[in-house]
Scaffold this motif. Structure first.
Motif, PDB file in Angstrom:
ATOM      1  N   PRO A  29    -102.596  10.089 -85.757  1.00 43.81           N
ATOM      2  CA  PRO A  29    -101.493  10.373 -86.679  1.00 43.81           C
ATOM      3  C   PRO A  29    -100.188   9.685 -86.289  1.00 43.81           C
ATOM      4  O   PRO A  29     -99.105  10.265 -86.370  1.00 43.81           O
ATOM      5  N   THR A  30    -100.289   8.440 -85.847  1.00 46.66           N
ATOM      6  CA  THR A  30     -99.096   7.677 -85.490  1.00 46.66           C
ATOM      7  C   THR A  30     -98.590   6.909 -86.698  1.00 46.66           C
ATOM      8  O   THR A  30     -99.362   6.536 -87.581  1.00 46.66           O
ATOM      9  N   ASP A  31     -97.310   6.663 -86.730  1.00 45.30           N
ATOM     10  CA  ASP A  31     -96.678   5.929 -87.820  1.00 45.30           C
ATOM     11  C   ASP A  31     -96.727   4.437 -87.487  1.00 45.30           C
ATOM     12  O   ASP A  31     -96.147   4.018 -86.481  1.00 45.30           O
ATOM     13  N   PRO A  32     -97.397   3.614 -88.304  1.00 45.93           N
ATOM     14  CA  PRO A  32     -97.471   2.179 -88.008  1.00 45.93           C
ATOM     15  C   PRO A  32     -96.094   1.516 -87.944  1.00 45.93           C
ATOM     16  O   PRO A  32     -95.925   0.525 -87.235  1.00 45.93           O
ATOM     17  N   ASP A  33     -95.121   2.050 -88.667  1.00 50.75           N
ATOM     18  CA  ASP A  33     -93.774   1.474 -88.671  1.00 50.75           C
ATOM     19  C   ASP A  33     -92.919   1.952 -87.502  1.00 50.75           C
ATOM     20  O   ASP A  33     -91.867   1.378 -87.234  1.00 50.75           O
ATOM     21  N   ALA A  34     -93.353   3.010 -86.839  1.00 52.67           N
ATOM     22  CA  ALA A  34     -92.616   3.560 -85.691  1.00 52.67           C
ATOM     23  C   ALA A  34     -93.632   4.170 -84.723  1.00 52.67           C
ATOM     24  O   ALA A  34     -93.703   5.392 -84.571  1.00 52.67           O
ATOM     25  N   PRO A  35     -94.440   3.327 -84.074  1.00 52.89           N
ATOM     26  CA  PRO A  35     -95.551   3.838 -83.272  1.00 52.89           C
ATOM     27  C   PRO A  35     -95.165   4.726 -82.092  1.00 52.89           C
ATOM     28  O   PRO A  35     -95.994   5.486 -81.607  1.00 52.89           O
ATOM     29  N   ASP A  36     -93.924   4.650 -81.670  1.00 51.70           N
ATOM     30  CA  ASP A  36     -93.489   5.489 -80.552  1.00 51.70           C
ATOM     31  C   ASP A  36     -92.773   6.762 -81.007  1.00 51.70           C
ATOM     32  O   ASP A  36     -92.330   7.558 -80.177  1.00 51.70           O
ATOM     33  N   ALA A  37     -92.669   6.958 -82.314  1.00 52.52           N
ATOM     34  CA  ALA A  37     -92.023   8.158 -82.854  1.00 52.52           C
ATOM     35  C   ALA A  37     -92.894   9.381 -82.560  1.00 52.52           C
ATOM     36  O   ALA A  37     -94.116   9.266 -82.397  1.00 52.52           O
ATOM     37  N   PRO A  38     -92.291  10.551 -82.514  1.00 56.65           N
ATOM     38  CA  PRO A  38     -93.093  11.772 -82.337  1.00 56.65           C
ATOM     39  C   PRO A  38     -94.119  11.909 -83.463  1.00 56.65           C
ATOM     40  O   PRO A  38     -93.888  11.461 -84.592  1.00 56.65           O
ATOM     41  N   LEU A  39     -95.230  12.536 -83.149  1.00 57.88           N
ATOM     42  CA  LEU A  39     -96.262  12.776 -84.157  1.00 57.88           C
ATOM     43  C   LEU A  39     -95.760  13.790 -85.179  1.00 57.88           C
ATOM     44  O   LEU A  39     -94.918  14.639 -84.853  1.00 57.88           O
ATOM     45  N   PRO A  40     -96.295  13.741 -86.406  1.00 58.98           N
ATOM     46  CA  PRO A  40     -95.923  14.764 -87.393  1.00 58.98           C
ATOM     47  C   PRO A  40     -96.279  16.155 -86.871  1.00 58.98           C
ATOM     48  O   PRO A  40     -97.220  16.317 -86.094  1.00 58.98           O
ATOM     49  N   ASP A  41     -95.539  17.151 -87.322  1.00 56.93           N
ATOM     50  CA  ASP A  41     -95.790  18.532 -86.905  1.00 56.93           C
ATOM     51  C   ASP A  41     -96.928  19.145 -87.715  1.00 56.93           C
ATOM     52  O   ASP A  41     -96.925  19.087 -88.943  1.00 56.93           O
ATOM     53  N   GLY A  42     -97.895  19.734 -87.033  1.00 53.98           N
ATOM     54  CA  GLY A  42     -98.930  20.520 -87.679  1.00 53.98           C
ATOM     55  C   GLY A  42    -100.124  19.715 -88.149  1.00 53.98           C
ATOM     56  O   GLY A  42    -100.074  18.504 -88.337  1.00 53.98           O
ATOM     57  N   ILE A  43    -101.212  20.438 -88.346  1.00 54.21           N
ATOM     58  CA  ILE A  43    -102.484  19.801 -88.710  1.00 54.21           C
ATOM     59  C   ILE A  43    -102.435  19.170 -90.098  1.00 54.21           C
ATOM     60  O   ILE A  43    -103.017  18.103 -90.302  1.00 54.21           O
ATOM     61  N   GLU A  44    -101.757  19.787 -91.052  1.00 56.73           N
ATOM     62  CA  GLU A  44    -101.716  19.211 -92.406  1.00 56.73           C
ATOM     63  C   GLU A  44    -101.014  17.858 -92.400  1.00 56.73           C
ATOM     64  O   GLU A  44    -101.523  16.880 -92.954  1.00 56.73           O
ATOM     65  N   ALA A  45     -99.856  17.783 -91.765  1.00 57.83           N
ATOM     66  CA  ALA A  45     -99.099  16.532 -91.717  1.00 57.83           C
ATOM     67  C   ALA A  45     -99.835  15.476 -90.899  1.00 57.83           C
ATOM     68  O   ALA A  45     -99.852  14.293 -91.271  1.00 57.83           O
ATOM     69  N   GLN A  46    -100.460  15.883 -89.804  1.00 60.49           N
ATOM     70  CA  GLN A  46    -101.198  14.913 -89.005  1.00 60.49           C
ATOM     71  C   GLN A  46    -102.433  14.411 -89.754  1.00 60.49           C
ATOM     72  O   GLN A  46    -102.764  13.217 -89.692  1.00 60.49           O
ATOM     73  N   THR A  47    -103.099  15.282 -90.487  1.00 56.67           N
ATOM     74  CA  THR A  47    -104.255  14.853 -91.276  1.00 56.67           C
ATOM     75  C   THR A  47    -103.834  13.841 -92.331  1.00 56.67           C
ATOM     76  O   THR A  47    -104.492  12.805 -92.519  1.00 56.67           O
ATOM     77  N   ALA A  48    -102.742  14.103 -93.009  1.00 55.82           N
ATOM     78  CA  ALA A  48    -102.244  13.173 -94.027  1.00 55.82           C
ATOM     79  C   ALA A  48    -101.915  11.818 -93.413  1.00 55.82           C
ATOM     80  O   ALA A  48    -102.233  10.767 -93.992  1.00 55.82           O
ATOM     81  N   ARG A  49    -101.306  11.802 -92.229  1.00 56.76           N
ATOM     82  CA  ARG A  49    -100.953  10.533 -91.579  1.00 56.76           C
ATOM     83  C   ARG A  49    -102.209   9.774 -91.155  1.00 56.76           C
ATOM     84  O   ARG A  49    -102.299   8.556 -91.290  1.00 56.76           O
ATOM     85  N   VAL A  50    -103.199  10.490 -90.614  1.00 57.34           N
ATOM     86  CA  VAL A  50    -104.458   9.853 -90.221  1.00 57.34           C
ATOM     87  C   VAL A  50    -105.122   9.224 -91.448  1.00 57.34           C
ATOM     88  O   VAL A  50    -105.583   8.072 -91.399  1.00 57.34           O
ATOM     89  N   MET A  51    -105.174   9.959 -92.539  1.00 60.35           N
ATOM     90  CA  MET A  51    -105.803   9.424 -93.751  1.00 60.35           C
ATOM     91  C   MET A  51    -105.032   8.213 -94.270  1.00 60.35           C
ATOM     92  O   MET A  51    -105.632   7.231 -94.722  1.00 60.35           O
ATOM     93  N   ALA A  52    -103.707   8.256 -94.202  1.00 59.77           N
ATOM     94  CA  ALA A  52    -102.898   7.105 -94.622  1.00 59.77           C
ATOM     95  C   ALA A  52    -103.209   5.891 -93.736  1.00 59.77           C
ATOM     96  O   ALA A  52    -103.290   4.759 -94.230  1.00 59.77           O
ATOM     97  N   ASN A  53    -103.404   6.124 -92.445  1.00 59.69           N
ATOM     98  CA  ASN A  53    -103.733   5.023 -91.547  1.00 59.69           C
ATOM     99  C   ASN A  53    -105.114   4.455 -91.855  1.00 59.69           C
ATOM    100  O   ASN A  53    -105.314   3.237 -91.822  1.00 59.69           O
TER     101      ASN A  53
END
Length: 126
Positions: A29-53
């Motif tokens: 669940p890392t942000d391709p535009d900011a790979p060192d940024a903190p991960l999104p909070d919670g399973i829902e937000a992290q799942t959405a980021r993983v799917m976007a990746n």
């Protein structure tokens, strides 16, 4: 490697293709535009980021989620997060076109993630 794809957290390719089968490395669940940024909070937000990746990698190959035939999902807090994970995950696939899936609980994931998903896609045969 996919241009603009998420920065790898280990030595691997974003995807490998052979005979029309495309195997995507598990995405975090890392942000391709900011790979060192903190991960999104919670399973829902992290799942959405993983799917976007995963979508970024698929798009880089001329594919999309409709080409996915199988997913493997890894959760660090399986009992706590399984229902919420499913609720978010199912929004990415139509009910009549969901890929096969295995979900397992694990003790830890890279970068402290709550979820990682890898998948197999099939390129349409012409």
């Amino acid at each position: 490697m996919i241009s603009g794809g998420p920065r790898p957290v280990a030595p691997f390719s974003h995807a490998v293709e052979t005979d029309g089968w495309v195997i995507l490395t598990g995405q975090m669940p890392t942000d391709p535009d900011a790979p060192d940024a903190p991960l999104p909070d919670g399973i829902e937000a992290q799942t959405a980021r993983v799917m976007a990746n995963l979508e970024i990698v698929l798009k880089g190959l001329g594919l999309d989620l409709s080409h996915v035939v199988q997913c493997r999902c890894y959760l660090t807090e399986f009992e706590r997060d399984y229902a919420a994970f499913n609720a978010r995950y199912e929004q990415f696939f139509p009910a009549d076109r969901r890929p096969a899936r295995t979900t397992v609980g694990v003790t830890a994931l890279a970068v402290g993630a709550l979820v990682e998903i890898d998948c197999i896609a099939r390129r349409p045969q012409g």
